[in-house]
Enzyme design. Structure first.
Site, PDB file in Angstrom:
ATOM      1  N   HIS A  57      69.006  16.967  17.460  1.00  0.00           N
ATOM      2  CA  HIS A  57      67.610  16.946  17.031  1.00  0.00           C
ATOM      3  C   HIS A  57      66.740  16.798  18.286  1.00  0.00           C
ATOM      4  CE1 HIS A  57      64.003  15.033  15.248  1.00  0.00           C
ATOM      5  NE2 HIS A  57      64.379  15.558  14.101  1.00  0.00           N
ATOM      6  N   ASP A 116      73.348   8.965  17.689  1.00  0.00           N
ATOM      7  CA  ASP A 116      72.195   9.128  16.804  1.00  0.00           C
ATOM      8  C   ASP A 116      72.733   9.167  15.374  1.00  0.00           C
ATOM      9  OD1 ASP A 116      70.391  10.279  15.063  1.00  0.00           O
ATOM     10  OD2 ASP A 116      69.806  11.922  16.394  1.00  0.00           O
ATOM     11  N   GLN A 141      71.526  10.821  10.392  1.00  0.00           N
ATOM     12  CA  GLN A 141      72.060  11.481   9.190  1.00  0.00           C
ATOM     13  C   GLN A 141      73.361  10.847   8.716  1.00  0.00           C
ATOM     14  OE1 GLN A 141      70.329  13.522   7.459  1.00  0.00           O
ATOM     15  NE2 GLN A 141      68.722  13.941   8.951  1.00  0.00           N
ATOM     16  N   LYS A 201      65.714   7.224   5.949  1.00  0.00           N
ATOM     17  CA  LYS A 201      66.739   8.183   5.509  1.00  0.00           C
ATOM     18  C   LYS A 201      67.850   7.462   4.750  1.00  0.00           C
ATOM     19  CE  LYS A 201      66.013  11.195   9.526  1.00  0.00           C
ATOM     20  NZ  LYS A 201      65.133  12.241   9.048  1.00  0.00           N
ATOM     21  N   CYS A 241      63.564  20.738  13.569  1.00  0.00           N
ATOM     22  CA  CYS A 241      63.506  20.020  14.858  1.00  0.00           C
ATOM     23  C   CYS A 241      64.801  20.193  15.649  1.00  0.00           C
ATOM     24  CB  CYS A 241      63.192  18.527  14.665  1.00  0.00           C
ATOM     25  SG  CYS A 241      61.646  18.229  13.832  1.00  0.00           S
TER      26      CYS A 241
HETATM   27  N1  C6P Z   1      65.343  14.455  10.952  1.00  0.00           N
HETATM   28  C1  C6P Z   1      64.977  16.140   9.245  1.00  0.00           C
HETATM   29  O1  C6P Z   1      64.304  16.687   8.356  1.00  0.00           O
HETATM   30  P1  C6P Z   1      63.070   9.706  12.863  1.00  0.00           P
HETATM   31  O2  C6P Z   1      62.022  10.751  12.580  1.00  0.00           O
HETATM   32  O3  C6P Z   1      62.812   8.973  14.140  1.00  0.00           O
HETATM   33  O4  C6P Z   1      63.343   8.814  11.704  1.00  0.00           O
HETATM   34  O5  C6P Z   1      64.453  10.508  13.051  1.00  0.00           O
HETATM   35  C2  C6P Z   1      64.532  11.556  13.982  1.00  0.00           C
HETATM   36  C3  C6P Z   1      65.854  12.235  13.833  1.00  0.00           C
HETATM   37  C4  C6P Z   1      66.796  12.077  14.827  1.00  0.00           C
HETATM   38  N2  C6P Z   1      68.028  12.593  14.709  1.00  0.00           N
HETATM   39  C5  C6P Z   1      68.397  13.302  13.629  1.00  0.00           C
HETATM   40  C6  C6P Z   1      69.800  13.820  13.537  1.00  0.00           C
HETATM   41  C7  C6P Z   1      67.487  13.502  12.592  1.00  0.00           C
HETATM   42  O6  C6P Z   1      67.858  14.180  11.512  1.00  0.00           O
HETATM   43  C8  C6P Z   1      66.163  12.993  12.707  1.00  0.00           C
HETATM   44  C9  C6P Z   1      65.138  13.270  11.656  1.00  0.00           C
HETATM   45  C10 C6P Z   1      64.469  14.856   9.864  1.00  0.00           C
HETATM   46  O7  C6P Z   1      66.041  16.606   9.620  1.00  0.00           O
HETATM   47  C11 C6P Z   1      63.035  14.944  10.216  1.00  0.00           C
HETATM   48  S1  C6P Z   1      62.720  16.068  11.533  1.00  0.00           S
END
Ligand code: C6P
Length: 412
Positions: free
Chosen positions: A129, A206, A209, A232, A370
């Site tokens: 991401h 990270d 997910q 999430k 993203c």
């Molecule tokens: N992905 C998606 O629709 P935040 O926004 O900080 O909570 O998480 C960012 C992020 C980082 N790593 C991964 C693997 C992610 O999936 C995400 C967030 C969302 O896929 C929003 S772009």
């Protein structure tokens, strides 16, 4: 034959706990398949937020009055809960942040600035991401370090042979997701971590997910940092976790300065607070962090294994249904996946498909999610992504398949 979707819990009962699901969108019952972006919240989480604001709203770690003590206790209970949830060795290793994005930026700024130098290398993967790409690019630019990227195979799995070749004495940090938000691939992070440690690199995972779907045991994994976003995981937005090994966190400078992160301040010198407070400057997101515990309780009570089994049955069913439609190509066919189904359809733009599904009350995400470099790798602009959660049903997948089938025949 369709595979049955049987579960160890009653989905209808689970659905009753999620008020947002019970509404019509564009004249149809809402089908919410955008769970990888953010999951919906159960009543227990909503109630905890309301209880805090209507019962004991107060700042934490500061006042000695009753409300402040109640709020502090509840906030620290979430820390205990997170510690148990990921099997950290101590609550000193649990830092509350806004979410995964802030957690990664904290490590890049604090650990990265202190310990990286010109000529060092950071390894990420082509599955990352933007949150796990850009902070490292910024750091590499500042330090004249080099970013190396593990390529991804056609099925969406990482090329581990290439990873082995990238690792060297120059590698100082490896940052990889536990599961891909765009393709669903579950990465073999234990192996990735062990290989990195053999060269002396530290590893950040990270877990955006993974939090709601996969077992996480940071001590068994041996990772140095692990990041989570509450939103999430059926919890509120604006809060999340950076786990870090105590011995590393202790050597790192503060990320931000302000109240709470200090022990003693004079104009000549400031000494910093103990872990984890050294990294929690200012008034934190108290309400949402307190309610994050209710989300963790929800996951624990439902059972992560039960959730995973249910979602995996949904994913298999959806993969078969969507894959059988003319012109549909599934992007990401790794052997181990979280419940993410990404696909493109010949001659149709993902955005148009998303809009037409929305007109039928079905919420999916469309675009690059993203992960632009990953889309470039597959030579596509984006995908349609349906991502499933504990409250989704086989009937909802039938609705998706029916919607897609209509869209395909209408556009021909
Ligand atoms: N992905 C998606 O629709 P935040 O926004 O900080 O909570 O998480 C960012 C992020 C980082 N790593 C991964 C693997 C992610 O999936 C995400 C967030 C969302 O896929 C929003 S772009």
């Amino acid at each position: 034959m369709d595979s049955p979707v049987t579960t160890a819990f009653n989905v209808a009962e689970i659905r009753k706990q999620f008020p947002v699901l019970h509404q019509q969108v564009n004249g149809r019952n809402l089908v919410y398949f955008d769970n990888a972006a953010t999951s919906q919240k159960p009543l227990s989480v909503i109630q905890t937020l309301s209880d805090y604001y209507s019962g004991y709203n107060a700042n934490i770690h500061r006042g000695i009055h009753t409300l402040a003590e109640r709020a502090t206790k509840a906030y620290e209970e979430t820390r205990q809960s997170v510690k148990a949830f990921i099997n950290a060795a101590s609550t000193e290793e649990i830092i509350f942040v806004r979410g995964v994005t802030e957690a990664i930026n904290l490590v890049a700024s604090s650990y990265g600035r202190k310990f990286l130098k010109a000529g060092d290398e950071i390894i990420i993967s082509a599955l990352e991401h933007h949150s796990n790409i850009v902070p490292w690019q910024l750091l590499c630019e500042e330090k004249q370090a080099t970013l190396r990227v593990i390529p991804v195979l056609e099925n969406g799995e990482l090329d581990l042979d290439a990873y082995r070749k990238l690792l060297s004495g120059k590698t100082k940090l490896v940052a990889i997701n536990h599961a891909s938000n765009s393709l669903g691939t579950i990465n073999p992070i234990k192996e990735i971590i062990d290989l990195a440690h053999q060269t002396g690199a530290v590893v950040l995972i990270d877990g955006a997910q993974a939090g709601a779907h996969l077992p996480i045991d940071v001590q068994q994994l041996g990772c140095d940092f692990y990041c989570l976003s509450s939103h999430k995981m059926y919890g509120p937005t604006g809060t999340g976790v950076l786990y870090g090994k105590k011995e590393l966190l202790s050597t790192m400078p503060p990320y931000q300065g302000g109240g709470e992160m200090i022990k003693d301040v004079t104009f000549a010198k400031t000494t910093y607070n103990n872990l984890p407070y050294k990294f929690e400057a200012g008034t934190p997101n108290i309400a949402d962090t307190i309610a994050f515990k209710s989300a963790i309780d929800f996951i624990n009570e439902t059972g992560k294994e039960n959730i995973a089994a249910h979602e995996s049955a949904l994913l298999n069913y959806a993969t078969k249904k969507a894959g059988a439609l003319p012109g549909v190509k599934i992007i990401g066919t790794a052997q181990n996946k979280v419940s993410v189904l990404s696909f493109v359809i010949d001659g149709l733009h993902p955005f148009d498909i998303g809009q037409m599904l929305d007109a039928r009350g079905i919420a999916v995400r469309t675009g690059h999610h993203c992960t632009q470099p990953l889309m470039d790798r597959f030579g596509i602009e984006g995908t349609v992504r349906a991502s499933f959660a504990v409250y989704n049903t086989k009937e909802e997948i039938d609705q998706l398949a029916e919607g897609l089938s209509r869209i395909i025949s209408f556009m021909k």
